[in-house]
Motif scaffolding. Sequence first.
Motif, PDB file in Angstrom:
ATOM      1  N   ASP A 303       0.856  -1.182   0.000  1.00 38.39           N
ATOM      2  CA  ASP A 303       0.000   0.000   0.000  1.00 38.39           C
ATOM      3  C   ASP A 303       0.897   1.240   0.000  1.00 38.39           C
ATOM      4  O   ASP A 303       2.026   1.221   0.483  1.00 38.39           O
ATOM      5  N   GLY A 304       0.342   2.324  -0.518  1.00 36.52           N
ATOM      6  CA  GLY A 304       1.139   3.543  -0.572  1.00 36.52           C
ATOM      7  C   GLY A 304       2.056   3.574  -1.769  1.00 36.52           C
ATOM      8  O   GLY A 304       3.139   4.154  -1.710  1.00 36.52           O
ATOM      9  N   MET A 305       1.632   2.964  -2.866  1.00 38.32           N
ATOM     10  CA  MET A 305       2.433   3.009  -4.089  1.00 38.32           C
ATOM     11  C   MET A 305       1.759   3.914  -5.112  1.00 38.32           C
ATOM     12  O   MET A 305       0.547   3.819  -5.330  1.00 38.32           O
ATOM     13  N   ILE A 306       2.564   4.765  -5.719  1.00 40.86           N
ATOM     14  CA  ILE A 306       2.063   5.663  -6.755  1.00 40.86           C
ATOM     15  C   ILE A 306       2.680   5.248  -8.078  1.00 40.86           C
ATOM     16  O   ILE A 306       3.906   5.186  -8.221  1.00 40.86           O
ATOM     17  N   GLY A 307       1.818   4.942  -9.031  1.00 40.75           N
ATOM     18  CA  GLY A 307       2.279   4.542 -10.350  1.00 40.75           C
ATOM     19  C   GLY A 307       2.048   5.642 -11.362  1.00 40.75           C
ATOM     20  O   GLY A 307       0.954   6.213 -11.428  1.00 40.75           O
ATOM     21  N   LEU A 308       3.065   5.946 -12.134  1.00 37.60           N
ATOM     22  CA  LEU A 308       2.970   6.907 -13.223  1.00 37.60           C
ATOM     23  C   LEU A 308       3.141   6.162 -14.537  1.00 37.60           C
ATOM     24  O   LEU A 308       3.991   5.285 -14.657  1.00 37.60           O
ATOM     25  N   GLY A 309       2.347   6.514 -15.530  1.00 33.68           N
ATOM     26  CA  GLY A 309       2.404   5.835 -16.818  1.00 33.68           C
ATOM     27  C   GLY A 309       1.161   4.997 -17.038  1.00 33.68           C
ATOM     28  O   GLY A 309       0.480   4.597 -16.094  1.00 33.68           O
ATOM     29  N   CYS A 310       0.873   4.693 -18.305  1.00 31.29           N
ATOM     30  CA  CYS A 310      -0.420   4.079 -18.604  1.00 31.29           C
ATOM     31  C   CYS A 310      -0.503   2.611 -18.208  1.00 31.29           C
ATOM     32  O   CYS A 310      -1.595   2.048 -18.171  1.00 31.29           O
ATOM     33  N   GLY A 311       0.608   1.948 -17.884  1.00 28.07           N
ATOM     34  CA  GLY A 311       0.536   0.567 -17.430  1.00 28.07           C
ATOM     35  C   GLY A 311       0.831   0.409 -15.965  1.00 28.07           C
ATOM     36  O   GLY A 311       0.932  -0.714 -15.467  1.00 28.07           O
ATOM     37  N   ALA A 312       0.986   1.516 -15.242  1.00 35.27           N
ATOM     38  CA  ALA A 312       1.355   1.458 -13.829  1.00 35.27           C
ATOM     39  C   ALA A 312       0.121   1.376 -12.938  1.00 35.27           C
ATOM     40  O   ALA A 312      -0.931   1.926 -13.255  1.00 35.27           O
ATOM     41  N   ARG A 313       0.273   0.688 -11.828  1.00 37.05           N
ATOM     42  CA  ARG A 313      -0.794   0.611 -10.837  1.00 37.05           C
ATOM     43  C   ARG A 313      -0.454   1.478  -9.638  1.00 37.05           C
ATOM     44  O   ARG A 313       0.715   1.670  -9.311  1.00 37.05           O
ATOM     45  N   SER A 314      -1.488   1.980  -8.994  1.00 37.64           N
ATOM     46  CA  SER A 314      -1.337   2.714  -7.743  1.00 37.64           C
ATOM     47  C   SER A 314      -2.163   2.010  -6.678  1.00 37.64           C
ATOM     48  O   SER A 314      -3.238   1.480  -6.971  1.00 37.64           O
ATOM     49  N   TYR A 315      -1.642   2.034  -5.450  1.00 36.44           N
ATOM     50  CA  TYR A 315      -2.321   1.325  -4.357  1.00 36.44           C
ATOM     51  C   TYR A 315      -2.541   2.237  -3.170  1.00 36.44           C
ATOM     52  O   TYR A 315      -1.595   2.772  -2.594  1.00 36.44           O
ATOM     53  N   THR A 316      -3.811   2.448  -2.829  1.00 38.16           N
ATOM     54  CA  THR A 316      -4.154   2.970  -1.507  1.00 38.16           C
ATOM     55  C   THR A 316      -4.672   1.782  -0.700  1.00 38.16           C
ATOM     56  O   THR A 316      -4.811   0.674  -1.220  1.00 38.16           O
ATOM     57  N   ALA A 317      -4.968   2.011   0.561  1.00 38.07           N
ATOM     58  CA  ALA A 317      -5.473   0.916   1.387  1.00 38.07           C
ATOM     59  C   ALA A 317      -6.823   0.407   0.881  1.00 38.07           C
ATOM     60  O   ALA A 317      -7.140  -0.767   1.026  1.00 38.07           O
ATOM     61  N   ALA A 318      -7.604   1.302   0.252  1.00 38.15           N
ATOM     62  CA  ALA A 318      -8.969   0.933  -0.132  1.00 38.15           C
ATOM     63  C   ALA A 318      -9.155   0.695  -1.625  1.00 38.15           C
ATOM     64  O   ALA A 318     -10.109   0.029  -2.025  1.00 38.15           O
ATOM     65  N   LEU A 319      -8.275   1.233  -2.468  1.00 38.39           N
ATOM     66  CA  LEU A 319      -8.465   1.122  -3.908  1.00 38.39           C
ATOM     67  C   LEU A 319      -7.130   0.869  -4.606  1.00 38.39           C
ATOM     68  O   LEU A 319      -6.136   1.554  -4.346  1.00 38.39           O
ATOM     69  N   HIS A 320      -7.142  -0.109  -5.499  1.00 42.89           N
ATOM     70  CA  HIS A 320      -6.036  -0.312  -6.434  1.00 42.89           C
ATOM     71  C   HIS A 320      -6.527   0.190  -7.792  1.00 42.89           C
ATOM     72  O   HIS A 320      -7.597  -0.216  -8.250  1.00 42.89           O
ATOM     73  N   TYR A 321      -5.743   1.047  -8.426  1.00 42.19           N
ATOM     74  CA  TYR A 321      -6.250   1.630  -9.665  1.00 42.19           C
ATOM     75  C   TYR A 321      -5.136   1.807 -10.692  1.00 42.19           C
ATOM     76  O   TYR A 321      -3.941   1.817 -10.377  1.00 42.19           O
TER      77      TYR A 321
END
Length: 445
Positions: A303-321
């Motif tokens: 959790d706490g990951m920030i993804g930049l770019g069109c294939g990257a994922r970002s993770y908060t505690a409640a949502l992966h997007y």
Amino acid sequence: MTGAPLPRPYGSYVYAYPHKTAYRPLPDRPELAALWADEPRDALSLYAHVPFCEVRCGFCNLFTRIGAPDELTTRYLDALDRQAVAVREALGDAAPVRFAAAAFGGGTPTFLTAAELERLCDIAEHRMGADLRAVPLSVETSPSTATADRLAVLAGRGATRLSIGVQSFVDAEARAAVRPQRRADVEAALGRIRDAGVPVLNIDLIYGIDGQTEESWRYSLDAALAWRPEELYLYPLYVRPLTGLGRSGPAESDREWDARRLRLYRLGRDHLLAAGYEQVSMRMFRRPGAAPAGPDDHACQTDGMIGLGCGARSYTAALHYSFDYAVDMREIRSIIDAYTETRDFSRAEVGRWVDGAEARRRHLLQSLLQAGGMELAGYEKRFGSSVHEDFGTELDRFAERGWLDGAAPDGLLRLSAEGLAHSDGLGPELFSPDVRAAMAAYEPK
């Protein structure tokens, strides 16, 4: 349980949960500022995705395209810059924002020119505020793109780990995996990486390629060991839909292929252990004394990951997007083009909400699939329940199969050597029914 068939040992590589094929368009398109408002922001991970390669390997189902015509890399970096500005604005300044790790992946980040890599680092530092020279920075590369000028940029900007996909030191096996390369070029690239002085070299190898034997597998292992890499990843070959190999398939039956991959895995594991390496997971082996100098599989998926770019994922505690996902080249090109034309990056577009039950599964998966195992007290402290209460049925099943280490110290849940060998069969059995259904309903494109 008696007499129940064992799952195939190579069901799915579980590097993230929920899997991206369980993501769907988010009808409410939540604002990033609201998503991150209550999240800890003092130890974030940053991931930048570069979706370009010179060639597409036959086994690859990553989100990447071949080549970048008409200044596409420039337009892509322009969009990445806009996205970084929007994300950093969404994080706000109400609490300190600090990055603890960074990684550039793909695709092949070193597809970018040296000047474009400088710009990528500038975006990470000047737009996001990541101090790349002060945190672990891992970058993926390939033999053909690991040029001296590119490596010099990365070393100068603080890269602490370079991961190179070799897959095989046998030219015929590389061709069988639809990865055209010559060993001489691979060796030259490895020499340039060592000359660049980046602290950690990781070499990726693949087992299960058509025509690969125990002798040729040992040959590749020894060729890699000659460079004394700080890390080695041993990947089983998968043949997935819409990939180059997915159109032909292996030359043997599934049962024969599974048995051969298990034999090669055990040979590789034992060979590296005998060479003094420590096993970190089914795939990852680390040389003793080589401190991790970049985020590994486990650290990259927290959790706490920030993804930049069109294939990257970002993770908060409640949502992966993320953004839309595809494997087919035409679909990928369309998604990349749409990304480069995007002006508003202030909302999450595609993802999956993660409730408490899914968070428990994710924690168990991420921890159990590591050779070190999971501290039972840490699970209880985080979730207020015991893992045996929550997953007793699954854990009893794993124990009956001999997949749990009965000699583990009190308070530690750990896989046996055989359990680690079956990580790709064990992991999917911990997926929730909802995630399974979403993955099954996903239509590859």
